[in-house]
Design a protein around this motif. Structure first.
Motif, PDB file in Angstrom:
ATOM      1  N   LEU A   1     -67.654  33.982 -26.295  1.00 39.42           N
ATOM      2  CA  LEU A   1     -68.547  34.359 -27.390  1.00 39.42           C
ATOM      3  C   LEU A   1     -69.633  35.321 -26.935  1.00 39.42           C
ATOM      4  O   LEU A   1     -70.214  36.040 -27.761  1.00 39.42           O
ATOM      5  CB  LEU A   1     -69.199  33.104 -27.982  1.00 39.42           C
ATOM      6  CG  LEU A   1     -68.261  32.121 -28.692  1.00 39.42           C
ATOM      7  CD1 LEU A   1     -69.002  30.852 -29.057  1.00 39.42           C
ATOM      8  CD2 LEU A   1     -67.662  32.767 -29.940  1.00 39.42           C
ATOM      9  N   LEU A   2     -69.927  35.337 -25.646  1.00 40.31           N
ATOM     10  CA  LEU A   2     -70.981  36.212 -25.124  1.00 40.31           C
ATOM     11  C   LEU A   2     -70.424  37.319 -24.244  1.00 40.31           C
ATOM     12  O   LEU A   2     -71.149  37.902 -23.452  1.00 40.31           O
ATOM     13  CB  LEU A   2     -72.005  35.396 -24.328  1.00 40.31           C
ATOM     14  CG  LEU A   2     -72.829  34.386 -25.127  1.00 40.31           C
ATOM     15  CD1 LEU A   2     -73.820  33.675 -24.221  1.00 40.31           C
ATOM     16  CD2 LEU A   2     -73.573  35.065 -26.273  1.00 40.31           C
TER      17      LEU A   2
ATOM     18  N   VAL B   1     -76.877  32.464 -33.573  1.00 40.57           N
ATOM     19  CA  VAL B   1     -75.610  32.033 -34.182  1.00 40.57           C
ATOM     20  C   VAL B   1     -75.337  32.713 -35.516  1.00 40.57           C
ATOM     21  O   VAL B   1     -74.189  32.800 -35.952  1.00 40.57           O
ATOM     22  CB  VAL B   1     -75.603  30.505 -34.382  1.00 40.57           C
ATOM     23  CG1 VAL B   1     -75.503  29.796 -33.052  1.00 40.57           C
ATOM     24  CG2 VAL B   1     -76.828  30.040 -35.152  1.00 40.57           C
ATOM     25  N   GLY B   2     -76.378  33.192 -36.199  1.00 40.79           N
ATOM     26  CA  GLY B   2     -76.168  33.786 -37.502  1.00 40.79           C
ATOM     27  C   GLY B   2     -75.808  32.739 -38.550  1.00 40.79           C
ATOM     28  O   GLY B   2     -75.784  31.535 -38.280  1.00 40.79           O
ATOM     29  N   MET B   3     -75.490  33.198 -39.758  1.00 41.24           N
ATOM     30  CA  MET B   3     -75.138  32.287 -40.847  1.00 41.24           C
ATOM     31  C   MET B   3     -73.927  32.798 -41.607  1.00 41.24           C
ATOM     32  O   MET B   3     -73.766  34.008 -41.809  1.00 41.24           O
ATOM     33  CB  MET B   3     -76.315  32.130 -41.826  1.00 41.24           C
ATOM     34  CG  MET B   3     -77.481  31.321 -41.295  1.00 41.24           C
ATOM     35  SD  MET B   3     -78.839  31.173 -42.497  1.00 41.24           S
ATOM     36  CE  MET B   3     -79.610  32.791 -42.298  1.00 41.24           C
TER      37      MET B   3
ATOM     38  N   ARG C   1     -69.055  32.639 -36.203  1.00 40.00           N
ATOM     39  CA  ARG C   1     -67.813  32.099 -36.745  1.00 40.00           C
ATOM     40  C   ARG C   1     -67.336  32.898 -37.952  1.00 40.00           C
ATOM     41  O   ARG C   1     -66.545  32.404 -38.756  1.00 40.00           O
ATOM     42  CB  ARG C   1     -68.025  30.643 -37.146  1.00 40.00           C
ATOM     43  CG  ARG C   1     -68.335  29.721 -35.986  1.00 40.00           C
ATOM     44  CD  ARG C   1     -68.514  28.267 -36.421  1.00 40.00           C
ATOM     45  NE  ARG C   1     -69.781  28.064 -37.140  1.00 40.00           N
ATOM     46  CZ  ARG C   1     -69.880  27.779 -38.423  1.00 40.00           C
ATOM     47  NH1 ARG C   1     -68.792  27.660 -39.151  1.00 40.00           N
ATOM     48  NH2 ARG C   1     -71.060  27.614 -38.993  1.00 40.00           N
ATOM     49  N   SER C   2     -67.815  34.114 -38.095  1.00 38.32           N
ATOM     50  CA  SER C   2     -67.495  34.898 -39.291  1.00 38.32           C
ATOM     51  C   SER C   2     -66.003  35.185 -39.421  1.00 38.32           C
ATOM     52  O   SER C   2     -65.473  35.234 -40.529  1.00 38.32           O
ATOM     53  CB  SER C   2     -68.279  36.215 -39.273  1.00 38.32           C
ATOM     54  OG  SER C   2     -67.908  37.003 -38.154  1.00 38.32           O
ATOM     55  N   GLU C   3     -65.309  35.380 -38.286  1.00 35.68           N
ATOM     56  CA  GLU C   3     -63.872  35.657 -38.362  1.00 35.68           C
ATOM     57  C   GLU C   3     -63.123  34.469 -38.937  1.00 35.68           C
ATOM     58  O   GLU C   3     -62.159  34.624 -39.676  1.00 35.68           O
ATOM     59  CB  GLU C   3     -63.337  35.992 -36.963  1.00 35.68           C
ATOM     60  CG  GLU C   3     -63.887  37.271 -36.350  1.00 35.68           C
ATOM     61  CD  GLU C   3     -63.419  38.510 -37.096  1.00 35.68           C
ATOM     62  OE1 GLU C   3     -62.393  38.416 -37.814  1.00 35.68           O
ATOM     63  OE2 GLU C   3     -64.073  39.563 -36.958  1.00 35.68           O
ATOM     64  N   GLU C   4     -63.571  33.261 -38.619  1.00 37.36           N
ATOM     65  CA  GLU C   4     -62.881  32.065 -39.083  1.00 37.36           C
ATOM     66  C   GLU C   4     -63.220  31.735 -40.529  1.00 37.36           C
ATOM     67  O   GLU C   4     -62.344  31.340 -41.300  1.00 37.36           O
ATOM     68  CB  GLU C   4     -63.261  30.870 -38.190  1.00 37.36           C
ATOM     69  CG  GLU C   4     -63.000  31.097 -36.709  1.00 37.36           C
ATOM     70  CD  GLU C   4     -63.643  30.009 -35.864  1.00 37.36           C
ATOM     71  OE1 GLU C   4     -64.095  29.000 -36.447  1.00 37.36           O
ATOM     72  OE2 GLU C   4     -63.684  30.167 -34.636  1.00 37.36           O
ATOM     73  N   GLU C   5     -64.493  31.892 -40.919  1.00 39.99           N
ATOM     74  CA  GLU C   5     -64.932  31.395 -42.225  1.00 39.99           C
ATOM     75  C   GLU C   5     -65.167  32.484 -43.263  1.00 39.99           C
ATOM     76  O   GLU C   5     -65.085  32.216 -44.454  1.00 39.99           O
ATOM     77  CB  GLU C   5     -66.212  30.569 -42.046  1.00 39.99           C
ATOM     78  CG  GLU C   5     -66.025  29.371 -41.143  1.00 39.99           C
ATOM     79  CD  GLU C   5     -67.136  28.352 -41.312  1.00 39.99           C
ATOM     80  OE1 GLU C   5     -67.895  28.471 -42.287  1.00 39.99           O
ATOM     81  OE2 GLU C   5     -67.237  27.456 -40.460  1.00 39.99           O
ATOM     82  N   ASP C   6     -65.515  33.692 -42.821  1.00 43.10           N
ATOM     83  CA  ASP C   6     -65.852  34.757 -43.780  1.00 43.10           C
ATOM     84  C   ASP C   6     -64.969  35.981 -43.649  1.00 43.10           C
ATOM     85  O   ASP C   6     -65.297  37.045 -44.197  1.00 43.10           O
ATOM     86  CB  ASP C   6     -67.321  35.170 -43.602  1.00 43.10           C
ATOM     87  CG  ASP C   6     -68.290  34.090 -44.035  1.00 43.10           C
ATOM     88  OD1 ASP C   6     -67.924  33.323 -44.944  1.00 43.10           O
ATOM     89  OD2 ASP C   6     -69.391  34.004 -43.468  1.00 43.10           O
TER      90      ASP C   6
END
Length: 543
Positions: free
Chosen positions: A166-167, A195-197, A259-264
């Motif tokens: 992730l980093l 982490v962002g939202m 987690r944007s690739e997974e959820e958004d």
């Protein structure tokens, strides 16, 4: 009569919502969407009819609240992304919700759809209180937003332990906070690479009371009957984000989750709201723009007219150094710095040339005379390079470090007579340093007057230096020190300290450590000049 007006008002509100659904149905193509809209529209018509009936019985109503209870309630279900409606007078049973597709306001020619949502009532009232009441200390907004950014970075560092990928990459490896102001536009921007939202997290966090702690905040305000609202409550219940509206009339939040690739689907989002509005909007961020985030959150405050002074980078620098000096991640401020460079000294060069010509020397290959010049340049400058000395082990710190910290923190020019570095572990954990000053203050400070000698930190964030009496009795008011606890709420108030068991344990330890330090000073022998430290102490403070 009042109930009649309330009922009519809610009837108009229901009619307007029905009109909005009708306009929405004109742009709905699927049969399922049409069926859902039809169901909700029928419910709204039933609510309007019930409200009209309630107005005719206004004389039998016991209070305006009875008429208001006969309105249609609508809310957003973040999990399913739909608008849900329920009537509370019996047309739809309690707990039975009618479902419709989200209402979207789409700009013509826009590439991203913008959805409008309504704040929950508690959040809307909170924003109103912030605008009209909580003006005693606007400075807290930056501390709260920087602390939130630090929390997001902490979470990112934690999840990266389990997944180091992730980093990886230059654009994702940095964990820092950037603060930038634009005086021309009247904005202040705080950006973190935490982490962002996700879209659902935006809905859960910035518009509802489920995660923000606003309900507890409202309860605390109710307890202050007869007293003006206290800005120190901000942050205490996790509503620090709303402190943005102390200085801004419009706030924009740009975010992208790790987690944007997974959820958004790899999308970022833009949230925006303004003072005086009961709504907020969310739309998809343009991934192709230069301002698009790879990960993290960017909060842009569009400052009010009476808060434009916060667009001054020097004022922001002072606030960061005051409240967030010991945050564990680099806080970079877009500010000026002095750069030195070598430039040609024309006058000296010409003089050198004439001297060479008088001596009949060849000036063809003569090197020009250089001088050092200073100019101002803009750059990202880290503002929190100091480390919290009290969090280190006492064995790792040198005496010079303690002396330097004392002088810098308390604006002293003499070394302290003695100090005590301690750390308490157990049911409650806190650490700190107490200092015995080398001389009394010049102003002849009254021993009974309030002072600001003890600096309270919560998890390395400066809270206040106005709680001396909560930690030390007045006969020890000359003692200076810092104390840091993880068990106190951020932005703790004096009333909470008086009721907190944590503060009582801290007070007991501070008094004990101070008296132990004075006892150690009394046991020491005189120095080479025949003076002992305890004699110096008694001469300065024995009154």
């Amino acid at each position: 009569m009042l109930c009649h007006r309330v009922a009519l008002t809610h009837t108009r509100s229901i009619k307007s919502r029905t009109s909005l659904l009708l306009s929405c149905s004109q742009t709905t193509s699927s049969s399922k969407e049409m069926a859902a809209l039809t169901t909700l529209r029928h419910s709204l018509h039933g609510a309007a009819k019930a409200s009209r009936s309630a107005s005719s019985r206004a004389g039998a109503s016991s209070s305006p609240a009875a008429a208001m209870a006969m309105s249609m309630r609508m809310r957003r279900n973040p999990q399913h992304g739909v608008v849900m409606a329920r009537h509370v007078n019996g047309h739809l049973h309690r707990g039975a919700w009618g479902v419709a597709q989200p209402l979207r306001a789409v700009s013509s020619g826009a590439t991203a759809q913008e959805e409008t949502f309504e704040y929950q009532a508690e959040v809307n009232r909170l924003l109103d209180l912030i605008v009209n009441s909580l003006y005693s200390n606007k400075d807290v907004f930056l501390r709260e937003l920087v602390s939130n950014a630090s929390d997001a970075l902490d979470k990112m560092r934690f999840v990266s332990v389990q997944d180091p990928s992730l980093l990886t990459g230059d654009d994702k490896s940095a964990l820092d906070i950037e603060v930038q102001s634009d005086p021309e536009k009247g904005t202040v921007t705080i950006t973190d690479t935490g982490v962002g939202m996700t879209r659902s997290e935006l809905l859960d966090s910035l518009g509802t009371i489920a995660k923000s702690g606003t309900a507890k905040f409202m309860e605390a305000l109710k307890k202050q009957e007869g007293n003006p609202a206290d800005a120190s409550l901000i942050g205490q219940f996790g509503v620090g984000f709303y402190s943005s509206f102390l200085v801004a009339d419009r706030v924009t939040v740009q975010t992208k989750s790790y987690r944007s690739e997974e959820e958004d689907g790899g999308k970022g989002w833009i949230w925006e709201s303004a003072i005086g509005s009961v709504n907020y909007t969310i739309k998809e961020d343009d991934a192709s723009s230069d301002s698009a985030l790879q990960r993290g959150t960017r909060i842009t405050l569009h400052l009010k007219e009476d808060s434009k002074d916060f667009a001054d980078h020097m004022k922001l620098r002072d606030l960061i150094r005051q409240y967030s000096e010991f945050i564990g991640f680099p806080i970079k401020l877009w500010t000026t710095k002095t750069v030195t460079k070598q430039v040609v000294d024309d006058e000296a060069t010409e003089k050198k040339k004439k001297e060479m010509e008088e001596k009949s020397e060849d000036t063809t290959d003569m090197e020009p005379v250089m001088k050092t010049d200073h100019e101002t340049a803009w750059d990202w400058i880290v503002q929190n390079e100091n480390k919290p000395l009290w969090l280190k082990s006492a064995k790792e710190c040198e005496k010079e470090e303690y002396n330097s910290f004392f002088k810098a923190t308390f604006k002293e020019f003499m070394d302290p007579l003695a100090y005590n570095h301690f750390k308490v572990e157990g049911t409650y954990e806190f650490s700190g340093i107490v200092y015995i000053p080398g001389m009394a203050p010049f102003d002849g400070q009254d021993a009974m007057a309030p002072n600001r000698n003890v600096r309270l930190y919560v998890n390395k964030v400066f809270i206040s230096d106005k709680f001396d009496e909560s930690f030390l009795p007045r006969y020890l008011s000359f003692v200076k020190g810092v104390v840091d606890s993880r068990d106190l709420p951020l932005n703790v108030s004096r009333e909470i300290l008086q009721q907190s068991r944590v503060s009582r344990v801290m007070r007991k330890q501070l008094v004990k450590r101070t008296l132990d330090t004075l006892a150690d000073v009394a046991k020491e022998e005189g120095n080479e000049e025949g003076k002992d430290d305890y004699g110096t102490f008694w001469e300065a403070f024995g009154r």
